[in-house]
Motif scaffolding. Structure first.
Motif, PDB file in Angstrom:
ATOM      1  N   CYS A  86     -41.025 -25.135  50.181  1.00 45.42           N
ATOM      2  CA  CYS A  86     -41.783 -24.040  50.770  1.00 45.42           C
ATOM      3  C   CYS A  86     -41.846 -22.941  49.717  1.00 45.42           C
ATOM      4  O   CYS A  86     -40.809 -22.486  49.232  1.00 45.42           O
TER       5      CYS A  86
ATOM      6  N   GLU B  45     -43.674 -20.059  50.190  1.00 36.94           N
ATOM      7  CA  GLU B  45     -44.149 -18.821  50.814  1.00 36.94           C
ATOM      8  C   GLU B  45     -42.945 -18.234  51.539  1.00 36.94           C
ATOM      9  O   GLU B  45     -42.370 -18.915  52.392  1.00 36.94           O
ATOM     10  N   TYR B  46     -42.566 -17.017  51.180  1.00 34.70           N
ATOM     11  CA  TYR B  46     -41.357 -16.451  51.795  1.00 34.70           C
ATOM     12  C   TYR B  46     -41.528 -16.397  53.311  1.00 34.70           C
ATOM     13  O   TYR B  46     -42.481 -15.812  53.821  1.00 34.70           O
ATOM     14  N   CYS B  47     -40.603 -17.053  54.040  1.00 35.12           N
ATOM     15  CA  CYS B  47     -40.768 -17.192  55.482  1.00 35.12           C
ATOM     16  C   CYS B  47     -39.544 -16.730  56.249  1.00 35.12           C
ATOM     17  O   CYS B  47     -39.469 -16.915  57.462  1.00 35.12           O
TER      18      CYS B  47
ATOM     19  N   MET C 254     -35.683 -24.498  52.505  1.00 38.43           N
ATOM     20  CA  MET C 254     -36.756 -25.254  53.135  1.00 38.43           C
ATOM     21  C   MET C 254     -37.411 -26.160  52.096  1.00 38.43           C
ATOM     22  O   MET C 254     -38.266 -25.730  51.317  1.00 38.43           O
TER      23      MET C 254
HETATM   24 CU1  CUA Z   1     -40.492 -20.371  53.019  1.00 35.59          CU
HETATM   25 CU2  CUA Z   1     -40.981 -21.788  54.833  1.00 35.59          CU
END
Ligand code: CUA
Length: 173
Positions: A150, A152-154, A161
């Motif tokens: 992943c 995209e900072y989530c 992730m």
């Molecule tokens: Cu960063 Cu899902």
């Protein structure tokens, strides 16, 4: 008297020196080239913005349909598809195994916030937006492990992730 007096004013005219004209011409060529790039990408290569047919309800997408059973499907003839769910903070499935020589189409959506999906050593790099299905296809000829992350900072465990596509030798024909 002259024409000028009849019109009342000087006729407007455009003065540009040769150097300026050259840059205007280059700008025009670039505009045409950019427009052509978009047209070729859209019509010849099928790059499209997401359409309504790829919209889903992130609250219910995991309850029915293909995303209720995420994972790999063998379509035969070396073609595979993967339905994958992204959520804080994991991808389902976390591991995928295909034989070398496979063509894999990824269908990915998010059930919560925006995520990213980047598959190392391929051109697969997508935003995973809740409400949309992101889809890309890649061929895997070289055996090995292709981590996906992943990007995209989530949230707090964003860095945890990730998952892995494993291309196994000897499967291709
Ligand atoms: Cu960063 Cu899902």
């Amino acid at each position: 008297m002259s024409d000028q007096e009849l019109i009342g004013e000087e006729e407007p005219s455009f003065h540009a020196d040769a150097y300026e004209k050259k840059w205007i011409a280059i700008s025009m060529v670039l505009l045409v080239a950019f427009a052509a790039t978009v047209a070729i990408a859209g019509f010849a290569f099928g790059f499209q913005v997401p359409g309504p047919e790829s919209q889903v309800d992130p609250r219910t997408v995991a309850d029915s349909g293909p995303f209720s059973q995420p994972g790999l499907r063998d379509l035969g003839g070396g073609e595979y598809e993967v339905y994958m769910l992204a959520q804080q903070y994991l991808f389902t499935p976390r591991e995928i195994r295909v034989p070398a020589g496979s063509t894999v189409t990824f269908h990915i959506t998010s059930v919560d916030v925006q995520h990213g999906f980047k598959l190392q050593d391929t051109n697969i790099n997508m935003q995973i937006v809740p409400g949309q299905v992101s889809r890309l296809t890649a061929e895997f000829d070289e055996p090995g492990e292709y981590p996906y992350i992943c990007h995209e900072y989530c949230g707090i465990a964003h860095a945890a992730m990730f998952g892995s596509l494993i291309v196994e030798a000897g499967g291709g024909s």
